[in-house]
Scaffold this active site. Sequence first.
Site, mmCIF file in Angstrom:
data_model
loop_
_atom_site.group_PDB
_atom_site.id
_atom_site.type_symbol
_atom_site.label_atom_id
_atom_site.label_comp_id
_atom_site.label_asym_id
_atom_site.label_seq_id
_atom_site.Cartn_x
_atom_site.Cartn_y
_atom_site.Cartn_z
ATOM 1 N N TYR A 139 7.123 -4.037 -2.056
ATOM 2 C CA TYR A 139 6.998 -4.541 -0.546
ATOM 3 C C TYR A 139 6.263 -6.185 -0.749
ATOM 4 O O TYR A 139 4.966 -6.073 -1.078
ATOM 5 C CB TYR A 139 6.103 -3.804 0.101
ATOM 6 C CG TYR A 139 5.857 -4.362 1.894
ATOM 7 C CD1 TYR A 139 6.605 -5.349 2.425
ATOM 8 C CD2 TYR A 139 4.920 -3.789 2.568
ATOM 9 C CE1 TYR A 139 6.436 -5.823 3.718
ATOM 10 C CE2 TYR A 139 4.752 -3.771 3.843
ATOM 11 C CZ TYR A 139 5.593 -4.980 4.321
ATOM 12 O OH TYR A 139 5.369 -5.479 5.716
ATOM 13 N N LYS A 168 11.379 -4.862 -0.394
ATOM 14 C CA LYS A 168 11.410 -5.191 0.933
ATOM 15 C C LYS A 168 10.706 -6.432 1.200
ATOM 16 O O LYS A 168 10.184 -6.845 0.770
ATOM 17 C CB LYS A 168 10.247 -4.361 1.775
ATOM 18 C CG LYS A 168 9.989 -4.508 3.061
ATOM 19 C CD LYS A 168 9.065 -3.452 3.843
ATOM 20 C CE LYS A 168 8.896 -3.977 5.452
ATOM 21 N NZ LYS A 168 7.755 -3.220 5.889
#
Length: 295
Positions: A139, A168
Amino acid sequence: MSMQFHGTYTALITPFRDGKLDLPALEKLVALQLEAGVDGLVPCGTTGESPTLEFEEYEQVVRTVHRVRESMKRRDIPILAGSGTNCTKKTIELSKRMRDCGADGLLIVAPYYNRPSQEGIRQHYVAIAKAVPLPIMLYNIPGRCGVEVSVCTIARIREQCENLVAVKHATGKVDGVTEMLAACRVDVLSGDDPLTLAMMSMGAVGVVSVLSNLAPAAVGGMTRSALAGDWESARVAHEQINQWGRALLSLDVNPVPIKTALALRGVCHEEFRLPIAPLNADKKAELAKIIAAVS
């Protein structure tokens, strides 16, 4: 790793009531998501107010999500548990707990506040990936973490860790998708609802979505259309989603608007944990007008 994270993954809010987890509300939310046809569930991320959760609460949340998924016979829907912290040792411990509670994969945010070097970031992810051999989605959100994971660093981690399967991407830079796909073999998902269609046009394969808490069918329909190459349908869906998303997500820091919207819909209580504070009355009235148009 054979698991792929494609489509719409809902970054679930964490319902609270009287200072404790509201597990019945979480069960209701998960059931609504599965009935609407989302492609995956992401408990205990930033949208789930993860910095305020105790390790035991992480476990309760993931076990609850797993239990609802099993009861609805939807083992095909992956659970991607947020388990990233700014301490490598704690992240490894929490990741193992998430695995034991039924998580199929892990969402690992870049170490926040410490502001480590790129080499420190690389060693952090490599240590986690080797200690917990579940599929991992990195992320990358510098606005929250104070540090950006470079494309070069992601490629180096991927070379060493085959279980790093996805990123992400929430840097705000759409062209980063192209750079990443050119640098290494990894799936990219949008981490910003308004940018999802643009990212998918560049090769991203889905979104970890805040808005899908409220409108799972709409967000899921857009990503399915894009993955199928039906860009006209995806664009029409995007226009509607973008209208909701930009208004809703700009009212306050995530997850305040989305959780308040769900409370207005009767899914959960309007309760947060400090330092997150509720919307003021004027913004709440504005939010009520916005969600009246969301189907």
